[in-house]
Structure formats: structure tokens, C-alpha cells
Write a protein that holds these residues in place. Sequence first.
Motif, PDB file in Angstrom:
ATOM      1  N   TYR A   1       0.829  -1.208   0.000  1.00  0.00           N
ATOM      2  CA  TYR A   1       0.000   0.000   0.000  1.00  0.00           C
ATOM      3  C   TYR A   1       0.863   1.257   0.000  1.00  0.00           C
ATOM      4  O   TYR A   1       0.628   2.188  -0.770  1.00  0.00           O
ATOM      5  CB  TYR A   1      -0.938   0.018   1.215  1.00  0.00           C
TER       6      TYR A   1
ATOM      7  N   LYS B   1       0.882   4.141  -2.766  1.00  0.00           N
ATOM      8  CA  LYS B   1       0.468   5.494  -2.380  1.00  0.00           C
ATOM      9  C   LYS B   1       1.586   6.502  -2.621  1.00  0.00           C
ATOM     10  O   LYS B   1       1.337   7.632  -3.058  1.00  0.00           O
ATOM     11  CB  LYS B   1       0.056   5.494  -0.903  1.00  0.00           C
TER      12      LYS B   1
ATOM     13  N   ASN C   1      -4.532  -2.624 -10.640  1.00  0.00           N
ATOM     14  CA  ASN C   1      -5.478  -3.054  -9.608  1.00  0.00           C
ATOM     15  C   ASN C   1      -4.794  -3.989  -8.635  1.00  0.00           C
ATOM     16  O   ASN C   1      -4.036  -4.863  -9.018  1.00  0.00           O
ATOM     17  CB  ASN C   1      -6.654  -3.767 -10.286  1.00  0.00           C
TER      18      ASN C   1
ATOM     19  N   ARG D   1      -9.656 -10.036   0.126  1.00  0.00           N
ATOM     20  CA  ARG D   1     -10.806  -9.119   0.098  1.00  0.00           C
ATOM     21  C   ARG D   1     -10.742  -8.126   1.255  1.00  0.00           C
ATOM     22  O   ARG D   1     -11.001  -6.933   1.079  1.00  0.00           O
ATOM     23  CB  ARG D   1     -12.116  -9.911   0.140  1.00  0.00           C
TER      24      ARG D   1
ATOM     25  N   ASP E   1      -8.071  -5.492   0.537  1.00  0.00           N
ATOM     26  CA  ASP E   1      -8.496  -4.493  -0.437  1.00  0.00           C
ATOM     27  C   ASP E   1      -9.550  -3.554   0.142  1.00  0.00           C
ATOM     28  O   ASP E   1      -9.568  -2.357  -0.153  1.00  0.00           O
ATOM     29  CB  ASP E   1      -9.024  -5.177  -1.700  1.00  0.00           C
ATOM     30  N   ASP E   2     -10.417  -4.102   0.994  1.00  0.00           N
ATOM     31  CA  ASP E   2     -11.433  -3.273   1.640  1.00  0.00           C
ATOM     32  C   ASP E   2     -10.779  -2.255   2.572  1.00  0.00           C
ATOM     33  O   ASP E   2     -11.161  -1.081   2.603  1.00  0.00           O
ATOM     34  CB  ASP E   2     -12.408  -4.161   2.420  1.00  0.00           C
TER      35      ASP E   2
ATOM     36  N   VAL F   1      -7.723  -1.105   2.327  1.00  0.00           N
ATOM     37  CA  VAL F   1      -7.024  -0.116   1.488  1.00  0.00           C
ATOM     38  C   VAL F   1      -8.006   0.955   1.014  1.00  0.00           C
ATOM     39  O   VAL F   1      -7.695   2.152   1.025  1.00  0.00           O
ATOM     40  CB  VAL F   1      -6.333  -0.809   0.291  1.00  0.00           C
ATOM     41  N   ARG F   2      -9.204   0.522   0.622  1.00  0.00           N
ATOM     42  CA  ARG F   2     -10.217   1.501   0.186  1.00  0.00           C
ATOM     43  C   ARG F   2     -10.627   2.410   1.348  1.00  0.00           C
ATOM     44  O   ARG F   2     -10.806   3.618   1.170  1.00  0.00           O
ATOM     45  CB  ARG F   2     -11.437   0.776  -0.393  1.00  0.00           C
ATOM     46  N   GLN F   3     -10.782   1.826   2.538  1.00  0.00           N
ATOM     47  CA  GLN F   3     -11.138   2.640   3.710  1.00  0.00           C
ATOM     48  C   GLN F   3     -10.046   3.663   4.019  1.00  0.00           C
ATOM     49  O   GLN F   3     -10.340   4.816   4.349  1.00  0.00           O
ATOM     50  CB  GLN F   3     -11.352   1.738   4.927  1.00  0.00           C
TER      51      GLN F   3
ATOM     52  N   ASP G   1      -7.956   4.951   1.883  1.00  0.00           N
ATOM     53  CA  ASP G   1      -8.025   5.984   0.838  1.00  0.00           C
ATOM     54  C   ASP G   1      -9.140   6.989   1.117  1.00  0.00           C
ATOM     55  O   ASP G   1      -8.959   8.202   0.955  1.00  0.00           O
ATOM     56  CB  ASP G   1      -8.235   5.335  -0.536  1.00  0.00           C
ATOM     57  N   ARG G   2     -10.305   6.465   1.545  1.00  0.00           N
ATOM     58  CA  ARG G   2     -11.424   7.373   1.851  1.00  0.00           C
ATOM     59  C   ARG G   2     -11.061   8.305   3.007  1.00  0.00           C
ATOM     60  O   ARG G   2     -11.335   9.506   2.974  1.00  0.00           O
ATOM     61  CB  ARG G   2     -12.686   6.573   2.192  1.00  0.00           C
TER      62      ARG G   2
ATOM     63  N   LYS H   1      -4.077  -3.740   8.348  1.00  0.00           N
ATOM     64  CA  LYS H   1      -3.571  -4.059   7.004  1.00  0.00           C
ATOM     65  C   LYS H   1      -2.211  -4.749   7.087  1.00  0.00           C
ATOM     66  O   LYS H   1      -1.947  -5.726   6.386  1.00  0.00           O
ATOM     67  CB  LYS H   1      -3.474  -2.774   6.182  1.00  0.00           C
TER      68      LYS H   1
END
Length: 200
Positions: free
Chosen positions: A41, A45, A62, A87, A90-91, A93-95, A97-98, A126
Motif C-alpha cells: 500500500y 500510495k 489493480n 478481500r 483491499d477493503d 485499502v479503500r477505507q 483511501d477514503r 492491514k
Amino acid sequence: MDAIQIWLNSSRDYLAGISLYASYGTNNFLKKLFQSGPDAYNKKKLVEELQKLAGKVTQMPNFVEESIKPPPTTSLEEHAKYLSLLRKRDDIVRQIDRNMGLLDISNNKQVLHETAKQILRLHQTKTEIWAQIDFFDEHGCFELPAEKKEISRDKEIQLLYQAISKANKRLKNPDSPSRIKTEQLRNKHLKRLSELKEQL
């Protein structure tokens, strides 16, 4: 920003990259995050942030597509766990990012503080997930079977003598609880001791 462009066109050494971000970047949280180490990550980033600084944002690959596939010899249960970890990773990582986006747009100190704490918690989770994934990729399982430690014959004989001596002391006491069990255990030790002596 020529130095950043040179870095982007090179092999993208992580330490050189965080040095560049420390010089040109403005997000102190990201600076600390990048210092925590070159996991997948952070590397992704760091490239994104330096591309923004250089004015050259490109599509990043991706996460799932670049994931290492598990060895084909694993059990279905472990394979399912592996996919579940991917999964979750990746979830998270999305959190992250948000939440990073929220840091950029919010001016509320309380919100910034809570968001930063949440990012740190997510980062820790993570890291733990990555450790499991890396272990699985390397070993093909999530836990290695424990190695059975074998003791030498002399050591076993010594331990048996000690156990028999303790049992005899307990049996000298007529009020000793579990007397029958102690006798059975002592007899078992005596039998094993006899077997070992015959092998000498």
C-alpha cells in the motif's frame, strides 16, 4: 520537480521516494505513514502522491490483479481463507483511501484527529493481514506444523528417575490424594525406564 520526474522514470527506490516526498509533500501524516515501511500500500500510495506532485497521474494497476495466486496444493479451507484475506486487505485499502481524502478536505481538528486514529488502526490491521498473506505465499499454508522435539535417551532416563522419585515421595504419605493414579503413573515410568535400559 525534475527530481520527482527522474524518480518516476527510474526503478523507484522506496527510500529515495520518501525522501522526495519529505522535501516536496505537504501531508505530514503521509510522511509518517511512508516511514513505517515499504509495504504494497505504501509503495502504491507513494507513487501516486509523487505523480500528483509531478503533475503526472497515471492509472495504477489493480491490487487484486497483481496479487500472487496461492499455491495449487492448498486445501479448500485455506484457499478460502486466503481469498477472504485478499478481500479484507483491499477493503481496508479503500477505507484508508477514503479517510485520507477526508484528511485533505476537513478543517475540523476533532474530525482530523479521529480520522488519523482510524487510519492508524486500519494501517495496523492491514499490516497484520499482509503478514498472513506473505506467510501463505511463502509456505503454502497459514501455520507450519510444530516440530516434534526429541530428547536424548539419557535425558529421558534422567527425567524418568525424577518422576519416579517424586511419585515414591507422594506414595509414602498414606493420605495422599490420587494414590491409585500415582501408582499407575509410577509403574508406567518404571516400565519405560526398563525398556530404555535394555536398549543400552
